[in-house]
Design an enzyme around this catalytic site. Structure first.
Site, PDB file in Angstrom:
ATOM      1  N   GLY A  49     -22.060 -10.223  31.687  1.00  0.00           N
ATOM      2  CA  GLY A  49     -22.893  -9.471  30.779  1.00  0.00           C
ATOM      3  C   GLY A  49     -22.581  -8.003  30.699  1.00  0.00           C
ATOM      4  O   GLY A  49     -21.460  -7.570  30.973  1.00  0.00           O
ATOM      5  N   GLU A 109     -24.893  -9.209  40.021  1.00  0.00           N
ATOM      6  CA  GLU A 109     -23.508  -9.580  40.327  1.00  0.00           C
ATOM      7  C   GLU A 109     -23.040  -8.765  41.518  1.00  0.00           C
ATOM      8  O   GLU A 109     -23.726  -7.825  41.955  1.00  0.00           O
ATOM      9  CB  GLU A 109     -22.614  -9.348  39.101  1.00  0.00           C
ATOM     10  CG  GLU A 109     -22.899 -10.325  37.977  1.00  0.00           C
ATOM     11  CD  GLU A 109     -21.917 -10.197  36.826  1.00  0.00           C
ATOM     12  OE1 GLU A 109     -20.728 -10.459  37.044  1.00  0.00           O
ATOM     13  OE2 GLU A 109     -22.345  -9.827  35.729  1.00  0.00           O
ATOM     14  N   HIS A 223     -10.429 -11.938  39.797  1.00  0.00           N
ATOM     15  CA  HIS A 223     -11.792 -12.476  39.908  1.00  0.00           C
ATOM     16  C   HIS A 223     -11.780 -13.508  41.028  1.00  0.00           C
ATOM     17  O   HIS A 223     -10.906 -14.368  41.064  1.00  0.00           O
ATOM     18  CB  HIS A 223     -12.234 -13.120  38.589  1.00  0.00           C
ATOM     19  CG  HIS A 223     -13.712 -13.342  38.522  1.00  0.00           C
ATOM     20  ND1 HIS A 223     -14.354 -14.281  39.303  1.00  0.00           N
ATOM     21  CD2 HIS A 223     -14.680 -12.731  37.801  1.00  0.00           C
ATOM     22  CE1 HIS A 223     -15.656 -14.238  39.043  1.00  0.00           C
ATOM     23  NE2 HIS A 223     -15.875 -13.297  38.135  1.00  0.00           N
ATOM     24  N   ARG A 269     -15.718  -7.317  44.045  1.00  0.00           N
ATOM     25  CA  ARG A 269     -14.712  -8.351  43.806  1.00  0.00           C
ATOM     26  C   ARG A 269     -13.439  -8.223  44.626  1.00  0.00           C
ATOM     27  O   ARG A 269     -12.854  -9.222  45.030  1.00  0.00           O
ATOM     28  CB  ARG A 269     -14.291  -8.298  42.348  1.00  0.00           C
ATOM     29  CG  ARG A 269     -15.111  -9.177  41.551  1.00  0.00           C
ATOM     30  CD  ARG A 269     -14.716  -9.128  40.126  1.00  0.00           C
ATOM     31  NE  ARG A 269     -15.931  -9.501  39.436  1.00  0.00           N
ATOM     32  CZ  ARG A 269     -16.120  -9.409  38.155  1.00  0.00           C
ATOM     33  NH1 ARG A 269     -15.163  -8.945  37.390  1.00  0.00           N
ATOM     34  NH2 ARG A 269     -17.240  -9.780  37.618  1.00  0.00           N
ATOM     35  N   HIS A 328      -7.800 -11.000  36.383  1.00  0.00           N
ATOM     36  CA  HIS A 328      -8.973 -10.973  35.506  1.00  0.00           C
ATOM     37  C   HIS A 328      -9.067  -9.698  34.676  1.00  0.00           C
ATOM     38  O   HIS A 328      -9.435  -9.746  33.509  1.00  0.00           O
ATOM     39  CB  HIS A 328     -10.216 -11.120  36.389  1.00  0.00           C
ATOM     40  CG  HIS A 328     -11.507 -11.206  35.643  1.00  0.00           C
ATOM     41  ND1 HIS A 328     -11.801 -12.249  34.790  1.00  0.00           N
ATOM     42  CD2 HIS A 328     -12.602 -10.392  35.636  1.00  0.00           C
ATOM     43  CE1 HIS A 328     -13.015 -12.066  34.289  1.00  0.00           C
ATOM     44  NE2 HIS A 328     -13.512 -10.938  34.766  1.00  0.00           N
ATOM     45  N   ARG A 363     -13.061  -2.368  39.472  1.00  0.00           N
ATOM     46  CA  ARG A 363     -14.182  -2.308  38.521  1.00  0.00           C
ATOM     47  C   ARG A 363     -15.428  -3.004  39.064  1.00  0.00           C
ATOM     48  O   ARG A 363     -15.343  -4.108  39.604  1.00  0.00           O
ATOM     49  CB  ARG A 363     -13.762  -2.973  37.216  1.00  0.00           C
ATOM     50  CG  ARG A 363     -14.866  -3.088  36.199  1.00  0.00           C
ATOM     51  CD  ARG A 363     -14.353  -3.727  34.933  1.00  0.00           C
ATOM     52  NE  ARG A 363     -13.956  -5.094  35.143  1.00  0.00           N
ATOM     53  CZ  ARG A 363     -14.730  -6.144  34.886  1.00  0.00           C
ATOM     54  NH1 ARG A 363     -15.951  -5.974  34.418  1.00  0.00           N
ATOM     55  NH2 ARG A 363     -14.287  -7.361  35.077  1.00  0.00           N
TER      56      ARG A 363
HETATM   57  C1  SIN Z   1     -18.334 -12.713  35.550  1.00  0.00           C
HETATM   58  O1  SIN Z   1     -19.188 -13.254  34.854  1.00  0.00           O
HETATM   59  O2  SIN Z   1     -18.209 -12.933  36.757  1.00  0.00           O
HETATM   60  C2  SIN Z   1     -17.385 -11.758  34.906  1.00  0.00           C
HETATM   61  C3  SIN Z   1     -18.064 -10.523  34.548  1.00  0.00           C
HETATM   62  C4  SIN Z   1     -17.075  -9.382  34.523  1.00  0.00           C
HETATM   63  O3  SIN Z   1     -15.871  -9.590  34.577  1.00  0.00           O
HETATM   64  O4  SIN Z   1     -17.538  -8.237  34.512  1.00  0.00           O
END
Ligand code: SIN
Length: 491
Positions: A49, A109, A223, A269, A328, A363
């Site tokens: 999002g 997240e 990712h 991440r 990613h 990021r």
């Molecule tokens: C995710 O939904 O894990 C990806 C979101 C993102 O790359 O910022």
């Protein structure tokens, strides 16, 4: 060769390109050039999002700013971080005006210390893209040219005057007062990626050839949780699954993230991907969200639930799901100022293809759609100031000579492309070493020598050349950064 004319040429049709077009079309003629259809972009695949503070929930800008800088290992440009994060509520409101509807709840997240991710179930990107396209299609000043491969920027005395493109096996030229690169990412440089087939770094390669500067190209974000199956691009298992309680398990069925980072499964991440990379040496790694009921999962993550089942016959509510990190997001890119301007006159870059300083060395999740939209607006404001007298759409034509030709014989480039992807995955991937990077550079330069000559182009040649050129930029940048930082992990 006749060339067409537009005020603004936007190359790319993800969130940044579409927002920029909508922001300029009331006063200028805008042409969007897109490699496939207007629906093809990385944006449309985004699940997570748009991160944005809602103060009513007790969240603060300061907290989002701190999280962004902590995830980016303090390599960020603080002024950009502050500006983008403070702009989030306004841009979310603007997206709403254009017809984007987010779910009422906010999700979490990795790396975020607060629930602040605005989402639309698990298909946020699709919701955004569809709403923006609807708005674009009702605008008479916006022309969309699909299945058009940008070949190169037209430049004269360090000024960008438009671009050459290939469509229907014919080379075209389009002249513009301002050109905006919104060409997305570079995932296709890697053997394993979550990015669509169009993510071949075209904008970065074209800008580099035109003399634009790039920065932080070594920071490739992997990712942590792409679905491990035979498909490539890999299907993403959104980080918001972990935000809603999913955990990572190693081959022994044991939780392991806490052993690597105190923040556990919701660490940023880079940390999670690096931990998975090490755990994978002992066997497969899994994502487990079996604590949640099927009915809730189907409602909150309908696309993920269905796709995982279709592809693997596994159910998120009953089974643990095999995962792998995959390329990613590019945190670096074409250097831009605070309005998206590059060092080449008349050339802007926005979205993933641009370096703005927001992301630093890694990021923060869901900061990229935000950055794309915020910088598209900022660029549009700057462009509007720059363009004093709008020309009329496509009424002026120029005669130009194309420096390109389409070869009559086919070139076999599949193997070269696969070789680049293997080299990048092995030597410029999650874990890197000086000797590996040296080997990669040697091989990439060797491949450069066997590509068709400069003037020779078709769709496959354009992409392969761009992939190779950007791969060299990444390895060069990685070689210069001797120590690990964020997603650049040296051993
Ligand atoms: C995710 O939904 O894990 C990806 C979101 C993102 O790359 O910022």
């Amino acid at each position: 060769m006749q060339s067409e004319q537009t005020d603004i040429l936007i190359i790319g049709s993800g969130i940044s390109g579409l927002v920029c077009a909508l922001s300029l079309a009331d006063t200028s003629t805008v042409t969007i050039l897109t490699k496939k259809s207007i629906h093809d972009s990385t944006t449309i695949m985004a699940q997570g999002g748009v991160a944005g503070v809602v103060t009513e929930t007790g969240d603060t800008f300061l907290s989002h700013i701190d999280d962004t800088i902590r995830a980016g290992e303090k390599h960020n440009t603080n002024a950009t971080v502050r500006e983008v994060i403070r702009s989030a509520p306004a841009i979310i409101k603007q997206l709403n005006i254009w017809g984007v509807t987010f779910d009422p709840d906010l999700t979490l997240e990795g790396g975020h210390s607060h629930r602040r991710v605005h989402h639309s179930k698990d298909t946020t990107g699709e919701t955004i893209q569809n709403a923006l396209i609807k708005a674009i299609k009702s605008h008479k000043n916006i022309r969309i040219i699909t299945t058009a491969h940008a070949i190169d920027l037209i430049t004269k005395q360090k000024k960008c005057l438009g671009a050459y493109y290939l469509k229907d096996k014919t080379i075209h030229a389009i002249r513009s007062t301002v050109t905006v690169l919104a060409t997305g990412g570079i995932g296709q440089l890697y053997r394993h990626t979550t990015n669509p087939s169009i993510s071949t770094g075209d904008g970065i390669a074209m800008a580099h050839r035109a003399g634009a500067m790039t920065k932080d190209m070594e920071f490739i974000q992997f990712h942590p949780t792409a679905l491990l199956d035979r498909h490539n691009p890999h299907f993403l298992l959104s980080e918001s699954l972990r935000g809603e309680g999913a955990i990572l398990l190693n081959s022994k069925g044991k939780k392991f993230m806490q052993d690597y980072d105190a923040r556990g499964d919701l660490a940023p991440r880079d940390k999670v991907s690096q931990a998975i990379f090490l755990e994978q040496k002992n066997g497969p790694v899994f994502l487990d969200i079996t604590d949640q009921k099927a009915s809730w999962l189907k409602k909150r993550f309908p696309r993920i639930y269905q796709t995982v089942f279709t592809r693997t016959k596994k159910s998120l509510s009953k089974d643990i799901i095999p995962i792998t990190p995959a390329a990613h997001y590019l945190c670096g890119g074409i250097v831009t100022d605070r309005t998206g301007k590059t060092n080449v006159k008349g050339l802007y870059a926005i979205g993933e293809t641009a370096w703005t300083g927001l992301h630093g060395a890694n990021r923060l999740a869901s900061n990229s759609l935000l950055e794309g939209a915020v910088f598209a607006r900022k660029a549009a404001d700057a462009i509007q100031r720059q363009i004093s007298k709008p020309t009329t759409r496509q009424t002026q034509t120029f005669t130009t000579t194309s420096p390109f030709s389409i070869p009559s014989q086919p070139y076999r480039l599949k193997k070269i492309r696969a070789k680049i992807q293997d080299l990048m995955w092995t030597h410029a991937g999650i874990q890197r070493s000086e000797s590996g990077l040296k080997k990669a550079m040697f091989e990439l330069k060797r491949l450069k020598n066997i590509l068709p000559p400069e003037h020779c182009i078709n769709a496959e040649i354009i992409e392969t050349k761009n992939i190779l050129e950007v791969a060299i930029l990444i390895v060069q940048a990685a070689q210069q950064r001797k120590k690990s930082l964020g997603c650049h992990w040296m051993v």
